[in-house]
Design a protein around this motif. Sequence first.
Motif, PDB file in Angstrom:
ATOM      1  N   LEU A  36       0.827  -1.196   0.000  1.00 22.17           N
ATOM      2  CA  LEU A  36       0.000   0.000   0.000  1.00 22.17           C
ATOM      3  C   LEU A  36       0.864   1.249   0.000  1.00 22.17           C
ATOM      4  N   GLY A  37       0.259   2.360  -0.403  1.00 19.42           N
ATOM      5  CA  GLY A  37       0.977   3.629  -0.402  1.00 19.42           C
ATOM      6  C   GLY A  37       0.431   4.555  -1.460  1.00 19.42           C
ATOM      7  N   ALA A  38       0.813   5.807  -1.371  1.00 19.42           N
ATOM      8  CA  ALA A  38       0.344   6.822  -2.314  1.00 19.42           C
ATOM      9  C   ALA A  38       0.986   6.628  -3.677  1.00 19.42           C
ATOM     10  N   ASN A  39       0.477   7.347  -4.676  1.00 17.13           N
ATOM     11  CA  ASN A  39       1.116   7.359  -5.990  1.00 17.13           C
ATOM     12  C   ASN A  39       2.570   7.810  -5.849  1.00 17.13           C
ATOM     13  N   GLY A  40       3.469   7.114  -6.537  1.00 18.72           N
ATOM     14  CA  GLY A  40       4.874   7.461  -6.452  1.00 18.72           C
ATOM     15  C   GLY A  40       5.610   6.833  -5.291  1.00 18.72           C
ATOM     16  N   ALA A  41       4.932   5.973  -4.532  1.00 17.76           N
ATOM     17  CA  ALA A  41       5.580   5.360  -3.366  1.00 17.76           C
ATOM     18  C   ALA A  41       6.577   4.276  -3.753  1.00 17.76           C
ATOM     19  N   GLY A  42       6.442   3.735  -4.991  1.00 18.90           N
ATOM     20  CA  GLY A  42       7.347   2.683  -5.435  1.00 18.90           C
ATOM     21  C   GLY A  42       6.719   1.317  -5.553  1.00 18.90           C
TER      22      GLY A  42
END
Length: 234
Positions: A36-42
């Motif tokens: 999980l994570g925001a856009n651009g987190a990898g």
Amino acid sequence: MSALLEVEGLTAGYGAAAVLHDVSLSVRTKQIVAVLGANGAGKTTLLRALSGLLPAERGRVVFDGLDLRGVKVERMVRHGIAHVPEGRGVVTELTVDENLRLGSLWRKPRPSNDGIYELFPALARRRDHLGHQLSGGERQMLAIGRALAAEPRLLLLDEPSLGLAPKITAQIMALLRDLRDRTGLAVLLVEQNVRSALSVADEGLVLSLGRVVSRNDAATLAGDADLRHAYLGF
């Protein structure tokens, strides 16, 4: 239980720009781990590095005892890893049935597609249709079905709910849970729909700017209000 996939200190990126920094994780047989994570987190970069589409700069990636550094994608598929990239990549000039046969191309004798059609009855009704004639939901089913036709032990799945109606998303998540329970399939699931992902995942890890900032069981992550507000947007 020992891990089927073990990742330690993975650093990878594009050219001189590192996107992932010292990422470690593990996935066991019969386990769904949500990334999980925001856009651009990898998140997408992580799956590309694990499947051999992007070379790792540093770190260790081991799947069922096989060191994956430098291993060709074809060998990974034979060893039991299937990757469904973001974007419902299907061959639009081929029929549904032909697309599915691509997934099992290397298996001898080649299995029929009957098992995939049992999982996706909508595809069975469209088996002679070309890829470009399918709806977005049908294309996503086809992309997942083609990966499953290779009979993987680990499925790397990137944003399966992107652009889909909630009903189709729920069907796909229910299928992942069923496959985990019934066949022992391990899944590393990248997903922007955090609630949906955590509803089926056993564990989750949160990426921020290419680093793991949290890892825990799915229920604990879902209940951590500070973490959700800081990194997951709800």
